[in-house]
Design a protein around this motif. Structure first.
Motif, PDB file in Angstrom:
ATOM      1  N   SER A  26       5.103   2.143  16.659  1.00 27.11           N
ATOM      2  CA  SER A  26       5.300   2.868  15.397  1.00 27.11           C
ATOM      3  C   SER A  26       4.666   2.063  14.272  1.00 27.11           C
ATOM      4  O   SER A  26       4.828   0.842  14.202  1.00 27.11           O
ATOM      5  CB  SER A  26       6.791   3.077  15.116  1.00 27.11           C
ATOM      6  N   LEU A  27       3.939   2.769  13.394  1.00 30.21           N
ATOM      7  CA  LEU A  27       3.189   2.087  12.342  1.00 30.21           C
ATOM      8  C   LEU A  27       2.841   3.085  11.251  1.00 30.21           C
ATOM      9  O   LEU A  27       2.428   4.208  11.544  1.00 30.21           O
ATOM     10  CB  LEU A  27       1.911   1.488  12.950  1.00 30.21           C
ATOM     11  N   ASN A  28       3.013   2.685  10.001  1.00 28.42           N
ATOM     12  CA  ASN A  28       2.549   3.471   8.853  1.00 28.42           C
ATOM     13  C   ASN A  28       1.460   2.701   8.138  1.00 28.42           C
ATOM     14  O   ASN A  28       1.517   1.471   8.028  1.00 28.42           O
ATOM     15  CB  ASN A  28       3.687   3.745   7.865  1.00 28.42           C
ATOM     16  N   ALA A  29       0.456   3.416   7.638  1.00 27.45           N
ATOM     17  CA  ALA A  29      -0.579   2.816   6.794  1.00 27.45           C
ATOM     18  C   ALA A  29      -0.655   3.601   5.499  1.00 27.45           C
ATOM     19  O   ALA A  29      -0.704   4.839   5.519  1.00 27.45           O
ATOM     20  CB  ALA A  29      -1.930   2.843   7.501  1.00 27.45           C
ATOM     21  N   THR A  30      -0.628   2.914   4.367  1.00 30.47           N
ATOM     22  CA  THR A  30      -0.689   3.571   3.072  1.00 30.47           C
ATOM     23  C   THR A  30      -2.108   3.542   2.520  1.00 30.47           C
ATOM     24  O   THR A  30      -2.967   2.781   2.977  1.00 30.47           O
ATOM     25  CB  THR A  30       0.272   2.902   2.079  1.00 30.47           C
ATOM     26  N   LYS A  31      -2.357   4.365   1.536  1.00 27.48           N
ATOM     27  CA  LYS A  31      -3.679   4.452   0.916  1.00 27.48           C
ATOM     28  C   LYS A  31      -4.078   3.093   0.349  1.00 27.48           C
ATOM     29  O   LYS A  31      -3.308   2.443  -0.356  1.00 27.48           O
ATOM     30  CB  LYS A  31      -3.667   5.497  -0.193  1.00 27.48           C
ATOM     31  N   GLY A  32      -5.288   2.663   0.682  1.00 26.44           N
ATOM     32  CA  GLY A  32      -5.824   1.436   0.123  1.00 26.44           C
ATOM     33  C   GLY A  32      -5.417   0.165   0.833  1.00 26.44           C
ATOM     34  O   GLY A  32      -5.735  -0.932   0.364  1.00 26.44           O
ATOM     35  N   GLU A  33      -4.745   0.269   1.979  1.00 31.65           N
ATOM     36  CA  GLU A  33      -4.422  -0.927   2.756  1.00 31.65           C
ATOM     37  C   GLU A  33      -5.613  -1.339   3.622  1.00 31.65           C
ATOM     38  O   GLU A  33      -6.394  -0.510   4.065  1.00 31.65           O
ATOM     39  CB  GLU A  33      -3.226  -0.677   3.669  1.00 31.65           C
ATOM     40  N   MET A  34      -5.727  -2.652   3.876  1.00 29.97           N
ATOM     41  CA  MET A  34      -6.668  -3.159   4.864  1.00 29.97           C
ATOM     42  C   MET A  34      -5.851  -3.945   5.877  1.00 29.97           C
ATOM     43  O   MET A  34      -5.300  -4.996   5.567  1.00 29.97           O
ATOM     44  CB  MET A  34      -7.748  -4.032   4.246  1.00 29.97           C
ATOM     45  N   GLY A 204     -11.172   2.156  -2.421  1.00 29.19           N
ATOM     46  CA  GLY A 204      -9.798   2.551  -2.133  1.00 29.19           C
ATOM     47  C   GLY A 204      -9.586   3.119  -0.742  1.00 29.19           C
ATOM     48  O   GLY A 204      -8.594   3.821  -0.501  1.00 29.19           O
ATOM     49  N   LEU A 205     -10.513   2.836   0.191  1.00 34.92           N
ATOM     50  CA  LEU A 205     -10.369   3.352   1.543  1.00 34.92           C
ATOM     51  C   LEU A 205      -9.322   2.546   2.314  1.00 34.92           C
ATOM     52  O   LEU A 205      -9.166   1.345   2.117  1.00 34.92           O
ATOM     53  CB  LEU A 205     -11.695   3.293   2.294  1.00 34.92           C
ATOM     54  N   THR A 206      -8.624   3.220   3.188  1.00 39.32           N
ATOM     55  CA  THR A 206      -7.695   2.555   4.098  1.00 39.32           C
ATOM     56  C   THR A 206      -8.487   2.093   5.312  1.00 39.32           C
ATOM     57  O   THR A 206      -9.220   2.882   5.912  1.00 39.32           O
ATOM     58  CB  THR A 206      -6.577   3.517   4.525  1.00 39.32           C
TER      59      THR A 206
END
Length: 264
Positions: A26-34, A204-206
């Motif tokens: 399980s994993l979430n990625a938000t806008k603009g994360e690297m 601002g790309l993830t």
């Protein structure tokens, strides 16, 4: 999906024969994360990226992958409307995945296939917007002078920059990079990582990038997710990942190849 997330992975497993490549991830990625995905070979990093991009199905069951509030796959089945979601997800491969006999420009312009008529592309009738976007991306990444050159005549670093330019022309909002520097010399590898970091910070790309080079993960990524035997064993800031945790993830041999300036 949580409000700030552009990507949500819930309880995803993937089995190959008797081997569980992903085990309830399980994993979430938000806008603009690297985010760097690290772990030993066979830990599930590439399998996770291929599942996110719907290049393979996950196991049947409770697992679910959602991107931009659009379902990618669930219960072992890829969603029927996934094509629309995939146009916003760019995939960068270790071996570049360019068409070697085509020019670098054509390879980059192919990023627009999700928005233009197939026959336009087949006959090289690129819309003005695509031509301008392709050349702008090639200029940005320092390979415009090779635009008319066949892709298979270029160096690995040049081809990888072309692959990233193709994702930019695609107008991807999430970049999935699977070992993008594994085949490159150190100078080219740093340049590719700098480009990915630039796309993350300036555009601002993830970005989710799998890496064997732990020092690159700590240098270029703010968040690190470590997998071991298909399970997430660390998910947090790069600055929080300590030497003893890395040795636990990779085994005692990791100590022998530790680099100068590693975390303590």
């Amino acid at each position: 999906m949580p409000d700030a997330a552009v990507l949500s992975i819930r309880n995803v497993s993937k089995t190959f024969g008797q081997r569980r490549a992903l085990d309830g991830v399980s994993l979430n990625a938000t806008k603009g994360e690297m985010i760097a995905l690290i772990g030993p070979s066979g830990s599930g990093k590439s399998t996770l990226l291929r599942s996110i991009s719907a290049l393979q199905t996950i196991d049947a069951g409770p697992g679910e992958i959602v991107a931009f509030d659009g379902p990618v796959q669930k219960d072992g089945k890829i969603d029927g409307n996934v094509r629309k979601t995939r146009t916003r997800i760019g995939m960068i491969f270790q071996q570049f995945n360019l068409v070697g006999r085509l020019s670098l420009f054509t390879n980059v312009a192919l990023g627009s296939l999700g928005r233009i008529n197939f026959w336009q592309a087949a006959f090289g009738l690129w819309p003005t917007e695509t031509k301008q976007a392709a050349m702008a991306a090639l200029h940005r990444f320092g390979v415009a002078e090779y635009a008319t050159q066949r892709a298979n005549t270029l160096s690995g670093g040049q081809q990888q920059r072309g692959a990233i330019a193709r994702a930019l022309v695609q107008k991807a909002k999430i970049i999935l990079a699977d070992e993008p520097v594994a085949s490159l010399d150190p100078v080219s590898a740093r340049r590719v990582m700098e480009i990915l970091r630039e796309l993350n910070k300036q555009d601002g790309l993830t970005v989710l990038v799998t890496l064997h080079q732990v020092d690159y993960a700590l240098r270029y990524c703010d968040r690190v997710v470590a997998l071991k035997a298909g399970k997430i064993v660390y998910d947090g800031p790069a600055t929080g990942l300590k030497r003893e945790q890395l040795i636990d993830i990779y085994g005692p041999e990791f100590e022998d190849v530790f680099w100068e300036g590693a975390p303590t």
